[in-house]
Design a protein around this motif. Structure first.
Motif, mmCIF file in Angstrom:
data_model
loop_
_atom_site.group_PDB
_atom_site.id
_atom_site.type_symbol
_atom_site.label_atom_id
_atom_site.label_comp_id
_atom_site.label_asym_id
_atom_site.label_seq_id
_atom_site.Cartn_x
_atom_site.Cartn_y
_atom_site.Cartn_z
ATOM 1 N N LYS A 1 1.060 -1.157 -0.088
ATOM 2 C CA LYS A 1 -0.054 -0.105 -0.023
ATOM 3 C C LYS A 1 0.963 1.273 0.011
ATOM 4 N N ARG B 1 -7.443 0.482 -3.620
ATOM 5 C CA ARG B 1 -8.431 -0.620 -4.118
ATOM 6 C C ARG B 1 -8.559 -0.722 -5.358
ATOM 7 N N GLN C 1 -5.794 -2.586 -6.979
ATOM 8 C CA GLN C 1 -5.744 -4.093 -6.498
ATOM 9 C C GLN C 1 -6.804 -4.627 -7.662
ATOM 10 N N SER D 1 -5.170 -4.628 -11.044
ATOM 11 C CA SER D 1 -3.996 -5.858 -10.876
ATOM 12 C C SER D 1 -4.778 -7.089 -11.118
#
Length: 470
Positions: free
Chosen positions: A393, A461, A464, A467
């Protein structure tokens, strides 16, 4: 009981297509836009910024941008500390060290107006001011004669004596150039560079007005405004408006600044992004402003924040125990960013200038996201190794995902591949679309609570989700 809802792929696809066609990605604007002024940064003349200015700068800039994106008319003001006794100390110290400067100042004072040629002052640098101020401040505490001279110089400056005023302007100019460089390196830019000196002419008539309104109370030779209200759980100290020596105080300048902003901008809201340890001081000034009619209840808000600490849990210091300068902090982070880029094999094929540009962007991303991911009211530990990582993060991780997206778009453009209609079927596509659709919720929370961490969390978020989709 509860109701469970599940969006069909078709409904989510339609929503995703609508978001894709909206340049604001579904973000709403404020139903009643306001005029907002954000006071943040808080630099001082003759003092390079230290690491304590970092949070005020980053959080204040984020709040300014959030309010502006929401549709408010917003100005950011650095609120420059550029007046008062410390300027008298510094002028005296510079004159003592440089006979040519001293001679020019005294000649202009005697003549009563500035000369055309002020090139002698060009030799005075910010490094000189930074070195001389602590010495002058210490001597002012120990030496009564030195202190009295500084007060006389301060009085002369406030009376606009030509020599003192011209030298002070050199202090202000050379400091502002350096500050703008440091702020801009962080992506922080101000609309206003107003300082304490800008409201100096308002103070005497304001004091007369406060007296006429019956707000000033004599107290042991000083003049104060009592601000404690019925129902307070503790008694707040009064606002000291005029000292027993007859001089205006810092709180007086703050009150005059509120009046100046009312007259020049007419804000519906003024946000002060300053260390939460200043909460009582602002509460006192705000209450005095409400009593004086310079603002209405709720128009003045102090947005406090905690400290940025080292890995030992204590406020960030140099190895020698001194306060770390902000420029040094930025350079430390840039050094670590260079190291990270070389470890990832990203520096070998780049020209030196391009490599330095990328290292600077990675460093700023690390600094800003490390700060913004925390709720502003909490203190946090700055771990340089962790926050400059391309995993986890961190700001560099967000940059890495942004580079991935742009790389895909460039390849598509190079190969002539156009975007088709969005048709969601895979779970990773659903998650990405739903996360994108959460932007308005995160923005609303950041706006309503003045909490940029809501948007920082959303960005992480989203990275992520992309990804996993990728």
């Amino acid at each position: 009981g509860c109701i469970n809802l599940k969006l069909t792929d078709q409904a989510l696809s339609e929503r995703a297509r609508a978001m894709g066609a909206d340049p604001r990605l579904g973000a709403e604007t404020a139903p009643r836009p306001r005029r907002v002024l954000v006071d943040y940064g808080g630099p001082n003349v003759a003092k390079p910024m230290h690491v304590g200015h970092l949070r005020a700068s980053i959080i204040g800039e984020a709040i300014k941008r959030i309010y502006r994106f929401r549709g408010d008319t917003v100005l950011g003001d650095a609120h420059f500390g550029d007046w008062g006794y410390q300027m008298g100390l510094l002028i005296g110290a510079v004159m003592d060290e440089s006979p040519p400067v001293r001679d020019l100042v005294e000649q202009m004072n005697a003549w009563g107006k500035p000369f055309d040629d002020l090139s002698v002052f060009d030799a005075v640098t910010l490094a000189d001011l930074d070195r001389l101020y602590p010495e002058a401040a210490a001597r002012g505490k120990a030496d009564a004669d030195y202190r009295d001279r500084a007060r006389k110089i301060t009085a002369g400056l406030q009376d606009r004596q030509a020599g003192y005023y011209a030298l002070w302007q050199r202090f202000r100019d050379v400091t502002q150039v350096a500050l703008q460089r440091d702020f801009h390196a962080l992506g922080v830019d101000f609309d206003l560079w107003k300082g304490e000196s800008d409201v100096e002419d308002l103070i005497d008539p304001m004091v007369e007005e406060l007296d006429a309104k019956g707000l000033l109370v004599d107290d042991q030779g000083a003049r104060i405004i009592r601000v404690t209200q019925q129902g307070d759980k503790r008694e707040l100290p009064p606002l000291l408006v005029v000292s027993s020596e007859g001089s205006a105080m810092y709180g007086t300048t703050d009150l005059a600044t509120i009046l100046d902003r009312k007259r020049s901008f007419g804000p519906d809201l003024v946000i002060y992004c300053v260390d939460q340890r200043q909460a009582d001081n602002f509460e006192i000034v705000f209450r005095a402003a409400y009593q004086a009619g310079y603002a209405t209840e709720g128009e003045l808000q102090h947005i406090g924040f905690g400290t940025m600490n080292g890995t030992d849990g204590k406020p960030f210091k140099t190895r020698e125990g001194g306060v770390l300068k902000l420029n040094d902090m930025i350079e430390l982070t840039r050094d670590k960013a260079r190291e990270r880029l070389r470890e990832a094999g990203l520096g070998e094929d780049l020209a030196p200038a391009e490599f330095e540009d990328i290292a600077g962007k990675v460093a700023v991303a690390a600094l800003k996201f490390a700060d913004l991911q925390n709720f502003r009211g909490t203190s946090y530990v700055f771990d340089l190794d962790r926050f400059t990582s391309f995993e986890g993060k961190t700001g560099p991780y967000l940059l890495y995902q942004a580079v991935r997206v742009k790389s895909l778009l460039r390849r598509a453009a190079d190969e002539g591949v156009a975007a088709g209609p969005i048709a969601i079927a895979d779970p990773a596509e659903r998650e990405l679309a739903l996360t994108l659709d959460a932007f308005e919720t995160a923005l609303a929370e950041a706006y309503d609570r003045q909490a940029p961490n809501a948007l920082a969390e959303h960005a992480y978020r989203l990275s992520q989700a992309f990804s996993r989709f990728y």
